[in-house]
Design a protein around this motif. Structure first.
Motif, PDB file in Angstrom:
ATOM      1  N   PRO A 183       0.812  -1.226   0.000  1.00  0.00           N
ATOM      2  CA  PRO A 183       0.000   0.000   0.000  1.00  0.00           C
ATOM      3  C   PRO A 183       0.843   1.272   0.000  1.00  0.00           C
ATOM      4  N   VAL A 184       2.011   1.254   0.643  1.00  0.00           N
ATOM      5  CA  VAL A 184       2.880   2.439   0.622  1.00  0.00           C
ATOM      6  C   VAL A 184       3.360   2.702  -0.802  1.00  0.00           C
ATOM      7  N   ALA A 185       3.854   1.642  -1.465  1.00  0.00           N
ATOM      8  CA  ALA A 185       4.344   1.809  -2.834  1.00  0.00           C
ATOM      9  C   ALA A 185       3.228   2.271  -3.765  1.00  0.00           C
ATOM     10  N   LEU A 186       2.039   1.703  -3.605  1.00  0.00           N
ATOM     11  CA  LEU A 186       0.909   2.129  -4.436  1.00  0.00           C
ATOM     12  C   LEU A 186       0.581   3.600  -4.217  1.00  0.00           C
ATOM     13  N   ALA A 187       0.561   4.017  -2.951  1.00  0.00           N
ATOM     14  CA  ALA A 187       0.227   5.411  -2.649  1.00  0.00           C
ATOM     15  C   ALA A 187       1.250   6.358  -3.259  1.00  0.00           C
ATOM     16  N   VAL A 188       2.528   6.058  -3.060  1.00  0.00           N
ATOM     17  CA  VAL A 188       3.584   6.938  -3.590  1.00  0.00           C
ATOM     18  C   VAL A 188       3.521   6.978  -5.114  1.00  0.00           C
ATOM     19  N   ALA A 189       3.412   5.810  -5.739  1.00  0.00           N
ATOM     20  CA  ALA A 189       3.405   5.763  -7.201  1.00  0.00           C
ATOM     21  C   ALA A 189       2.182   6.475  -7.780  1.00  0.00           C
ATOM     22  N   LEU A 190       1.007   6.235  -7.216  1.00  0.00           N
ATOM     23  CA  LEU A 190      -0.206   6.855  -7.745  1.00  0.00           C
ATOM     24  C   LEU A 190      -0.186   8.364  -7.585  1.00  0.00           C
ATOM     25  N   VAL A 191       0.219   8.830  -6.403  1.00  0.00           N
ATOM     26  CA  VAL A 191       0.264  10.282  -6.189  1.00  0.00           C
ATOM     27  C   VAL A 191       1.252  10.931  -7.140  1.00  0.00           C
ATOM     28  N   PHE A 192       2.442  10.323  -7.265  1.00  0.00           N
ATOM     29  CA  PHE A 192       3.469  10.933  -8.121  1.00  0.00           C
ATOM     30  C   PHE A 192       3.050  10.911  -9.585  1.00  0.00           C
ATOM     31  N   LEU A 193       2.558   9.781 -10.062  1.00  0.00           N
ATOM     32  CA  LEU A 193       2.205   9.677 -11.478  1.00  0.00           C
ATOM     33  C   LEU A 193       1.037  10.588 -11.826  1.00  0.00           C
ATOM     34  N   ALA A 194       0.033  10.656 -10.951  1.00  0.00           N
ATOM     35  CA  ALA A 194      -1.106  11.536 -11.217  1.00  0.00           C
ATOM     36  C   ALA A 194      -0.678  12.994 -11.225  1.00  0.00           C
ATOM     37  N   SER A 195       0.178  13.371 -10.273  1.00  0.00           N
ATOM     38  CA  SER A 195       0.648  14.763 -10.215  1.00  0.00           C
ATOM     39  C   SER A 195       1.552  15.080 -11.399  1.00  0.00           C
ATOM     40  N   ALA A 196       2.379  14.113 -11.806  1.00  0.00           N
ATOM     41  CA  ALA A 196       3.232  14.326 -12.976  1.00  0.00           C
ATOM     42  C   ALA A 196       2.381  14.514 -14.235  1.00  0.00           C
ATOM     43  N   TYR A 197       1.327  13.717 -14.373  1.00  0.00           N
ATOM     44  CA  TYR A 197       0.442  13.848 -15.532  1.00  0.00           C
ATOM     45  C   TYR A 197      -0.207  15.229 -15.567  1.00  0.00           C
TER      46      TYR A 197
END
Length: 741
Positions: A183-197
């Motif tokens: 869940p930590v990896a999912l949270a970090v990846a999703l937040v970063f990728l969505a913000s990068a997009y």
């Protein structure tokens, strides 16, 4: 050879120097003066000024100094001499791969934390400009610039600082299990990728500040837990550090020579100067000596030893000099066994392993809640689905739930090690908190045997001294408490006899050849045939040959000094005591009566003890087994929790979950108190995690908690449970002092 020049000995250099790939060497020095900041700073500056020195690292809490240097330009003895000249005597330590791994692990965690902290501060500054734009006009070009700056600054954090979470998630997926990293990896990846997009398309919300705070605070909680665990492991290193690498051996002409401690052999006479550390296990040849045995006993008060008594390697001689007759050195010493057990403790099973299933269930629920939240908002307001699902994922992350047990257990290991109890299996503490029956061996565990010359009864005309000398020849080949008593009693009976082909029969006795005679020493039914054994059934020990009994040894036995207080403490905690002994019923009953133990069993062979253990467990009891002899090894291995005394045999210690390094039973009550406290603290941490989730998740699912606030809340929750876990052992310190008194 003087003390400093001895460090040029190849055997010593191989022990302490760790070669590096760049051609340099590294050494760890034990320096007690590092506790004083001014002296530590002066010493560091002096060593850096030496030729060939590349790096100096000080570890004040461990009293260690690590030096990397070119041995072609500076010898080890010159380095040690420089420390002495600075009034900071140094003891080079054996290079330890585990210690290197711990230092590298902590250094890596600190670097990732520092990078995350730097990125977080920068991104928060950029985010401030964007937040101000919500209440005051900031042109779109400026806002776009700061969004890009936040994106670029977050890349190192995701790629480097958060890398352990991604690696952990990948390991969990490969192992087909769910853990806290996913869940930590999912949270970090999703937040970063969505913000990068959103940054790339120039529209939408960005959460670079949230992901930075989330990773930084979580790494801070992990670093605190890791540091606490390493401090706990370092307590066991005290046994390794205290073992001296140099010794002074007396030559045949009476002169002294400095030699590696490993070069000492049985029978050598070692000279121990005042204030020096005893280099090997042996027998005191001087009239008396006062020693500090705090390393083994945790007791700061000096101990008086007299001629003929045993001294343990690692003890510090307070009044000197003294002469030691070496019995064993190097890895055969009691100190080395404790050091090996400390190393085993470092590699103890994962403290959280027992709760892996709980964590997996927790993660499944978190992922299910996240999915349901996203599905619900997609039906109501798709624009808010991502933010709400992300907030639930972050808020409900089981980091606090999973960090509680490792932090509490790590703290407990350090507390117990400082009080003379080494834990070789971390899971044993959980079982110790549930123990309701303690099964004790008698001789050497609850009772301390004694033998005077009047207790020797010759049966065939031999003198008492002759019979004792024959028995002691066999007894010297065993570490059983009764054998040690015989060997000590024979120390005044002239030169020791030599035994050949000695064989120990567990729970029965010893047999071997002495001066061409086949002798047996032990229980009557072992030493004699069945017809003769009944005559001497009440004798504790018999010495016999093919012609029959030679002598009987009547040993007096009294309880250990702290046995009664320990038993009372265990009974007060709801633990029933039971004795299983191979001794005669009369002797077992006598000691049991003195200690107030109603449940006792005599004439117990190792198989009988195992059967008794099986019966107790079949009745639903959780059993603690305590012993010190090789014949106790099967029951120690089979019990729910086992403890061995520091003065026991190596086989018994190898099977034990707990080692009472101070050879005192009081450690059992202290370990039980700490184990119960760990259980309570783990339960508190998990209750807090569940309560936090119950309160926060509904607000996050309804969209009232933004991702940045969810990250702060989850991270602070993790820090709180780790800080609470560090209370372990503080409330149980009084019980230790009461038992000692």
């Amino acid at each position: 050879m003087n003390a400093h020049a001895a460090w040029s000995h190849p055997q010593l250099l191989a022990q302490v120097l760790r070669p590096r790939r760049d051609g340099r060497s590294e050494v760890a020095l034990r320096i007690d003066a590092l506790g004083e900041p001014r002296r530590a700073l002066a010493l560091e500056q002096a060593i850096r000024a030496l030729p060939g020195v590349q790096r100096v690292a000080i570890l004040p809490t461990a009293r260690r100094l690590r030096v990397v240097w070119d041995t072609h330009r500076l010898s080890l003895d010159a380095l040690v001499e420089r420390c002495t000249a600075m009034q900071c005597p140094a003891q080079p330590l054996p290079h330890d791969d585990a210690d290197d791994a711990r230092a590298a692990e902590l250094h890596d965690a600190l670097k990732r934390l520092l990078v995350a902290g730097m990125c977080m501060m920068q991104v928060m500054a950029y985010a401030l400009v964007i937040y101000l734009g919500a209440v005051d006009f900031v042109d779109f070009t400026t806002r776009g610039l700061f969004r890009w700056l936040g994106f670029l600054t977050t890349i190192p954090l995701v790629a480097y600082s958060a890398q352990p979470f991604f690696a952990g998630a990948w390991r969990e997926l490969r192992a087909r299990r769910l853990g806290i990293h996913l869940p930590v990896a999912l949270a970090v990846a999703l937040v970063f990728l969505a913000s990068a997009y959103d940054t790339l398309r120039g529209a939408g919300e960005i959460y670079f500040d949230s992901v930075n705070m989330f990773v930084f605070l979580l790494l801070a909680a992990r670093y605190v837990e890791l540091h606490a665990r390493h401090r706990g492991n370092a307590q066991g290193d005290a046994a390794i550090d205290a073992a001296p690498l140099l010794a002074q051996r007396r030559r045949a002409d009476g002169t002294l020579e400095t030699v590696p401690a490993l070069a000492l052999r049985a029978g050598d006479m070692a000279h121990v100067a005042e204030g020096a550390t005893v280099p090997a296990d042996g027998v005191l040849e001087s009239a008396s000596a006062r020693l500090d045995e705090a390393l083994l006993s945790g007791e700061s008060r000096p101990v008086l030893r007299r001629r003929g008594e045993r001294l343990a390697a690692g003890s510090v001689l307070l009044d000197g000099p003294a002469t030691l007759r070496v019995e064993c050195s190097g890895e055969a010493t009691a100190l080395a066994r404790i050091g090996a057990l400390a190393a085993r403790a470092r590699q103890a099973r994962d403290f959280a392993a027992a709760s892996d299933r709980d964590i997996a269930r927790f993660v499944v629920r978190v992922l299910a809640l996240t999915t349901l939240t996203a599905a619900g908002w997609l039906l109501v307001d798709p624009a808010r689905a991502f933010d709400a699902a992300l907030a639930v994922l972050v808020v409900a992350c089981p980091c606090a739930f999973a960090l509680t047990a490792p932090a509490a257990f790590a703290r407990a290991l350090g507390v117990l090690a400082r009080h003379g109890v080494l834990v070789t299996d971390g899971a044993a503490l959980d079982r110790l908190a549930r123990v309701d029956v303690a099964l004790f061996d008698k001789t050497g565990t609850l009772g301390v045997p004694q033998l005077g010359i009047a207790g020797v009864e010759p049966l065939r005309g031999d003198s008492r001294e002759e019979a004792l000398a024959l028995a002691a020849a066999l007894a010297r080949e065993s570490s059983h408490p009764l054998a040690r008593v015989l060997a000590d009693a024979a120390a005044q009976c002239g030169p020791p006899r030599q035994a050949e082909g000695v064989e120990a029969i567990a729970g029965a006795g010893l047999r071997g050849m002495v001066a061409g005679r086949a002798l047996r020493l032990g229980r009557a039914d072992f030493a004699l045939d069945r017809a003769q054994a009944g005559i001497h059934a009440n004798s504790a020990l018999l010495l016999a040959d093919a012609d029959g009994a030679i002598a009987a040894f009547h040993l007096a036995e009294h309880p250990r000094r702290d046995a009664q207080a320990t038993l009372d403490a265990l009974r007060g905690d709801g633990i029933a005591a039971c004795i299983a002994s191979g001794d005669t019923p009369a002797r077992v009953a006598a000691l049991a009566t003195r200690l107030g133990i109603a449940d006792w069993h005599a004439h117990q062979a190792p198989a009988d003890k195992l059967a008794l253990l099986g019966a107790l467990r079949a009745a639903g009891h959780v059993v603690l087994a305590v012993g010190d002899g090789s014949n106790d090894a099967p029951i120690l291995a089979g019990a729910d929790v086992s403890a061995a005394l520091g003065g026991g045999t190596g086989l018994a210690q190898a099977q034990a979950d707990l080692l009472l390094a101070d050879d005192r039973l009081a450690g059992l009550a202290h370990a039980r108190a700490v184990a119960c406290q760990v259980r309570d603290i783990v339960a508190q941490g998990r209750r807090w995690s569940l309560l936090y989730n119950l309160c926060a998740v509904p607000f996050a699912a309804l969209g009232f908690v933004p991702p940045w606030l969810a990250g702060i809340g989850m991270s602070l929750s993790s820090l709180a449970v780790v800080a609470n876990a560090l209370r372990t052992g503080r409330e149980s310190g009084h019980s230790r002092q009461e038992l000692r008194a």
